[in-house]
Scaffold this motif. Structure first.
Motif, PDB file in Angstrom:
ATOM      1  N   GLY A   4      21.309  -1.462 -35.949  1.00 52.79           N
ATOM      2  CA  GLY A   4      22.731  -1.726 -36.861  1.00 52.79           C
ATOM      3  C   GLY A   4      23.387  -0.551 -36.753  1.00 52.79           C
ATOM      4  N   GLY A   5      24.789  -0.749 -37.428  1.00 52.48           N
ATOM      5  CA  GLY A   5      25.522   0.337 -37.439  1.00 52.48           C
ATOM      6  C   GLY A   5      26.226   0.753 -36.009  1.00 52.48           C
ATOM      7  N   ARG A   6      26.870   2.126 -36.001  1.00 55.71           N
ATOM      8  CA  ARG A   6      27.318   2.479 -34.782  1.00 55.71           C
ATOM      9  C   ARG A   6      26.914   3.737 -34.432  1.00 55.71           C
ATOM     10  NH1 ARG A   6      31.637  -0.281 -32.692  1.00 55.71           N
ATOM     11  NH2 ARG A   6      32.343  -1.881 -33.859  1.00 55.71           N
ATOM     12  N   SER A   7      26.939   4.423 -33.321  1.00 57.78           N
ATOM     13  CA  SER A   7      26.400   5.693 -32.959  1.00 57.78           C
ATOM     14  C   SER A   7      27.337   6.655 -31.963  1.00 57.78           C
ATOM     15  CB  SER A   7      25.050   5.509 -32.271  1.00 57.78           C
ATOM     16  OG  SER A   7      25.165   4.803 -31.016  1.00 57.78           O
ATOM     17  N   ALA A   8      27.208   7.858 -31.826  1.00 57.91           N
ATOM     18  CA  ALA A   8      28.029   8.624 -31.001  1.00 57.91           C
ATOM     19  C   ALA A   8      27.012   9.571 -30.851  1.00 57.91           C
ATOM     20  CB  ALA A   8      29.063   9.156 -32.074  1.00 57.91           C
ATOM     21  N   PHE A   9      27.339  10.159 -29.489  1.00 55.05           N
ATOM     22  CA  PHE A   9      26.571  11.325 -28.746  1.00 55.05           C
ATOM     23  C   PHE A   9      27.554  12.668 -28.273  1.00 55.05           C
ATOM     24  CE2 PHE A   9      25.249  13.603 -24.682  1.00 55.05           C
ATOM     25  CZ  PHE A   9      23.978  13.769 -25.351  1.00 55.05           C
ATOM     26  N   LEU A  10      27.409  13.794 -28.617  1.00 53.82           N
ATOM     27  CA  LEU A  10      27.922  14.863 -28.621  1.00 53.82           C
ATOM     28  C   LEU A  10      27.155  15.907 -27.624  1.00 53.82           C
ATOM     29  CD1 LEU A  10      30.294  15.362 -31.414  1.00 53.82           C
ATOM     30  CD2 LEU A  10      30.907  14.491 -29.255  1.00 53.82           C
ATOM     31  N   LYS A  11      27.619  16.738 -26.554  1.00 55.58           N
ATOM     32  CA  LYS A  11      26.841  17.672 -26.097  1.00 55.58           C
ATOM     33  C   LYS A  11      27.816  18.754 -25.799  1.00 55.58           C
ATOM     34  CE  LYS A  11      24.795  17.841 -21.348  1.00 55.58           C
ATOM     35  NZ  LYS A  11      24.380  17.246 -20.117  1.00 55.58           N
ATOM     36  N   LEU A  12      27.311  20.032 -26.044  1.00 50.25           N
ATOM     37  CA  LEU A  12      28.053  21.204 -25.858  1.00 50.25           C
ATOM     38  C   LEU A  12      27.345  22.018 -24.695  1.00 50.25           C
ATOM     39  CD1 LEU A  12      29.772  23.317 -26.589  1.00 50.25           C
ATOM     40  CD2 LEU A  12      28.090  24.335 -28.268  1.00 50.25           C
ATOM     41  N   GLY A  13      28.028  22.245 -23.634  1.00 46.83           N
ATOM     42  CA  GLY A  13      27.780  22.997 -22.559  1.00 46.83           C
ATOM     43  C   GLY A  13      28.775  24.025 -22.132  1.00 46.83           C
ATOM     44  N   ALA A  14      28.367  24.917 -20.937  1.00 41.72           N
ATOM     45  CA  ALA A  14      29.238  26.056 -20.681  1.00 41.72           C
ATOM     46  C   ALA A  14      30.264  25.411 -19.914  1.00 41.72           C
ATOM     47  CB  ALA A  14      28.475  27.197 -19.708  1.00 41.72           C
ATOM     48  N   SER A  59      22.643  21.421 -21.543  1.00 39.72           N
ATOM     49  CA  SER A  59      23.213  21.456 -22.887  1.00 39.72           C
ATOM     50  C   SER A  59      22.800  22.801 -23.304  1.00 39.72           C
ATOM     51  CB  SER A  59      22.491  20.341 -23.894  1.00 39.72           C
ATOM     52  OG  SER A  59      23.007  19.123 -23.328  1.00 39.72           O
ATOM     53  N   ILE A  60      23.637  23.204 -24.255  1.00 38.78           N
ATOM     54  CA  ILE A  60      23.379  24.446 -25.102  1.00 38.78           C
ATOM     55  C   ILE A  60      23.119  23.649 -26.501  1.00 38.78           C
ATOM     56  CG2 ILE A  60      24.481  26.201 -26.677  1.00 38.78           C
ATOM     57  CD1 ILE A  60      26.451  26.602 -24.142  1.00 38.78           C
ATOM     58  N   ALA A  61      23.601  22.735 -26.805  1.00 36.93           N
ATOM     59  CA  ALA A  61      22.970  21.685 -27.849  1.00 36.93           C
ATOM     60  C   ALA A  61      23.667  20.378 -27.820  1.00 36.93           C
ATOM     61  CB  ALA A  61      23.545  22.500 -29.396  1.00 36.93           C
ATOM     62  N   MET A  62      23.050  19.489 -28.338  1.00 37.21           N
ATOM     63  CA  MET A  62      23.552  17.983 -28.183  1.00 37.21           C
ATOM     64  C   MET A  62      23.178  17.387 -29.457  1.00 37.21           C
ATOM     65  SD  MET A  62      21.166  16.539 -25.281  1.00 37.21           S
ATOM     66  CE  MET A  62      19.760  17.169 -24.794  1.00 37.21           C
ATOM     67  N   VAL A  63      23.809  16.483 -29.853  1.00 37.72           N
ATOM     68  CA  VAL A  63      23.491  15.692 -30.814  1.00 37.72           C
ATOM     69  C   VAL A  63      23.772  14.180 -30.913  1.00 37.72           C
ATOM     70  CG1 VAL A  63      24.241  15.268 -33.443  1.00 37.72           C
ATOM     71  CG2 VAL A  63      23.967  17.452 -32.667  1.00 37.72           C
ATOM     72  N   ALA A  64      23.019  13.151 -31.250  1.00 31.58           N
ATOM     73  CA  ALA A  64      23.067  11.764 -31.611  1.00 31.58           C
ATOM     74  C   ALA A  64      23.056  11.438 -32.876  1.00 31.58           C
ATOM     75  CB  ALA A  64      22.091  11.106 -30.503  1.00 31.58           C
ATOM     76  N   ALA A 123      26.417  25.930 -33.809  1.00 32.29           N
ATOM     77  CA  ALA A 123      26.906  24.751 -32.903  1.00 32.29           C
ATOM     78  C   ALA A 123      26.389  23.661 -33.247  1.00 32.29           C
ATOM     79  CB  ALA A 123      26.723  25.231 -31.173  1.00 32.29           C
ATOM     80  N   ALA A 124      25.039  23.517 -33.188  1.00 34.18           N
ATOM     81  CA  ALA A 124      24.431  22.411 -33.655  1.00 34.18           C
ATOM     82  C   ALA A 124      24.886  21.645 -34.976  1.00 34.18           C
ATOM     83  CB  ALA A 124      23.019  22.415 -33.923  1.00 34.18           C
ATOM     84  N   ARG A 125      25.196  22.473 -36.029  1.00 29.49           N
ATOM     85  CA  ARG A 125      25.829  22.145 -37.306  1.00 29.49           C
ATOM     86  C   ARG A 125      27.019  21.434 -37.113  1.00 29.49           C
ATOM     87  NH1 ARG A 125      24.125  23.340 -42.299  1.00 29.49           N
ATOM     88  NH2 ARG A 125      22.723  25.143 -41.439  1.00 29.49           N
ATOM     89  N   GLU A 126      27.959  22.041 -36.362  1.00 27.00           N
ATOM     90  CA  GLU A 126      29.439  21.676 -36.006  1.00 27.00           C
ATOM     91  C   GLU A 126      29.254  20.373 -35.374  1.00 27.00           C
ATOM     92  OE1 GLU A 126      33.224  21.093 -35.869  1.00 27.00           O
ATOM     93  OE2 GLU A 126      32.290  22.508 -37.029  1.00 27.00           O
ATOM     94  N   ILE A 127      28.585  20.300 -34.273  1.00 29.15           N
ATOM     95  CA  ILE A 127      28.487  18.958 -33.707  1.00 29.15           C
ATOM     96  C   ILE A 127      27.685  17.697 -34.274  1.00 29.15           C
ATOM     97  CG2 ILE A 127      29.000  19.791 -31.219  1.00 29.15           C
ATOM     98  CD1 ILE A 127      26.222  19.636 -30.661  1.00 29.15           C
ATOM     99  N   VAL A 128      26.902  18.009 -35.247  1.00 25.57           N
ATOM    100  CA  VAL A 128      26.178  17.331 -36.044  1.00 25.57           C
ATOM    101  C   VAL A 128      27.205  16.358 -36.934  1.00 25.57           C
ATOM    102  CG1 VAL A 128      24.796  16.924 -38.299  1.00 25.57           C
ATOM    103  CG2 VAL A 128      23.942  18.203 -36.119  1.00 25.57           C
ATOM    104  N   ALA A 129      28.004  17.254 -37.516  1.00 25.69           N
ATOM    105  CA  ALA A 129      29.331  16.763 -38.396  1.00 25.69           C
ATOM    106  C   ALA A 129      30.161  16.097 -37.597  1.00 25.69           C
ATOM    107  CB  ALA A 129      30.070  17.807 -39.072  1.00 25.69           C
ATOM    108  N   ARG A 130      30.642  16.309 -36.374  1.00 26.40           N
ATOM    109  CA  ARG A 130      31.421  15.452 -35.404  1.00 26.40           C
ATOM    110  C   ARG A 130      30.765  14.304 -35.112  1.00 26.40           C
ATOM    111  NH1 ARG A 130      34.339  19.905 -31.196  1.00 26.40           N
ATOM    112  NH2 ARG A 130      34.889  21.413 -33.069  1.00 26.40           N
ATOM    113  N   ALA A 131      29.585  14.327 -34.675  1.00 22.15           N
ATOM    114  CA  ALA A 131      28.907  13.053 -34.265  1.00 22.15           C
ATOM    115  C   ALA A 131      28.774  11.929 -35.314  1.00 22.15           C
ATOM    116  CB  ALA A 131      27.460  13.382 -33.656  1.00 22.15           C
TER     117      ALA A 131
END
Length: 285
Positions: A170-180, A187-192, A263-271
């Motif tokens: 159910g619902g919707r999802s998103a994935f973000l990945k931070l790299g150089a 990845s330096i960090a990634m979030v789903a 970085a993880a905190r920031e991309i968690v919020a964005r995802a």
């Protein structure tokens, strides 16, 4: 002398596994580069000719992704919006050429802390199907990946499928990945993140998983509980206050532990914001 076998049925493959210590390979996109100039010293069991291990099918309770299914096939499959994060992660698995041959199960069995597919499967409550010539068992993904390059595979077993409970689609999802850099990057960090909203637009359920910030990807269970009942406009404040104690990032050449946590905190919020966004607004963006 090493042996090479390419069975055409699963039963044949499992029988061979029961006879000795074979290295199971599919796309082998991690295996061969890791060899470098060294010779192959293991017996090789190539599963590419086993048709029943390929494709995505539904059962009464699960969506089942065959072990040999490639990331390109995942990306092109008609799947519910809850799988958007998995499709976005599929685009990040190496180059297009690698995505055409690399398998979903191989990404899990390699058990890299930075495996792109793992967080996206975790927010879907995915489990791994393990079979030997004697038995079949199922393990939740966090119970299968035990740490950096370590899994719960037993001698004589192979991964035959990844199963996603329909209750978790159910619902919707998103994935973000931070790299150089933008492409072909570890990845330096990634979030789903996966978010289900109720009729009032509040968060009914949230699932968040972070990779490359621990020895294995981690679900943020405390944050998920804090998000229940909140509105999407509250996401940034809730994430800013969350302790994220499940994460244990390290210092390495790609980034410091402090940077990874920030970085993880920031991309968690964005995802989470992306997963909770109105579908029409997401399409316009």
């Amino acid at each position: 002398m090493t042996r090479y076998a390419r069975p055409t049925t699963l039963d044949e493959a499992l029988a061979l596994l029961g006879e000795g210590a074979w290295r199971v390979v599919a796309g082998a996109t991690d295996f061969y580069p890791a060899l470098g100039s060294s010779p192959i010293r293991q017996d090789m069991l190539d599963i590419n000719s086993i048709a029943e291990l390929r494709g995505i099918a539904g059962t009464e309770a699960h969506l089942v992704i065959g072990a040999r299914t490639t990331w390109t096939e995942v990306r092109r499959a008609p799947l519910p919006p809850a799988f958007d994060a998995l499709k976005q992660a599929a685009r990040e698995v190496g180059s297009v050429q690698i995505q055409n041959v690399a398998s979903v199960a191989g990404n899990l069995c390699n058990a890299s802390p930075a495996a792109d597919g793992v967080p996206a499967l975790m927010v879907l409550d995915a489990e791994v199907e393990l079979r030997s010539s004697l038995a079949t068992r199922h393990l939740a993904l966090p119970d299968f990946i035990l740490g950096n390059r370590r899994t719960a595979l037993r001698p004589g077993e192979m991964v035959t499928a990844v199963r996603v409970p329909k209750a978790a689609t159910g619902g919707r999802s998103a994935f973000l990945k931070l790299g150089a850099r933008r492409y072909l990057v570890i990845s330096i960090a990634m979030v789903a993140a996966r978010v289900t909203l109720d009729r009032d637009g509040r968060i009914e359920a949230a699932a968040v998983a972070v990779g490359a910030c621990s020895a294995a990807a981690q679900r943020l269970r405390v944050l998920e509980a804090e998000l229940q009942g909140k509105r999407p406009d509250d996401i940034e404040d809730v994430v800013a206050r969350a302790p994220l104690d499940e994460l244990s990032p390290i210092d390495d050449v790609r980034g410091s532990a402090h940077y990874r946590r920030s970085a993880a905190r920031e991309i968690v919020a964005r995802a989470l914001l992306a997963a909770a966004a109105d579908p029409q607004r997401r399409a316009a963006a």
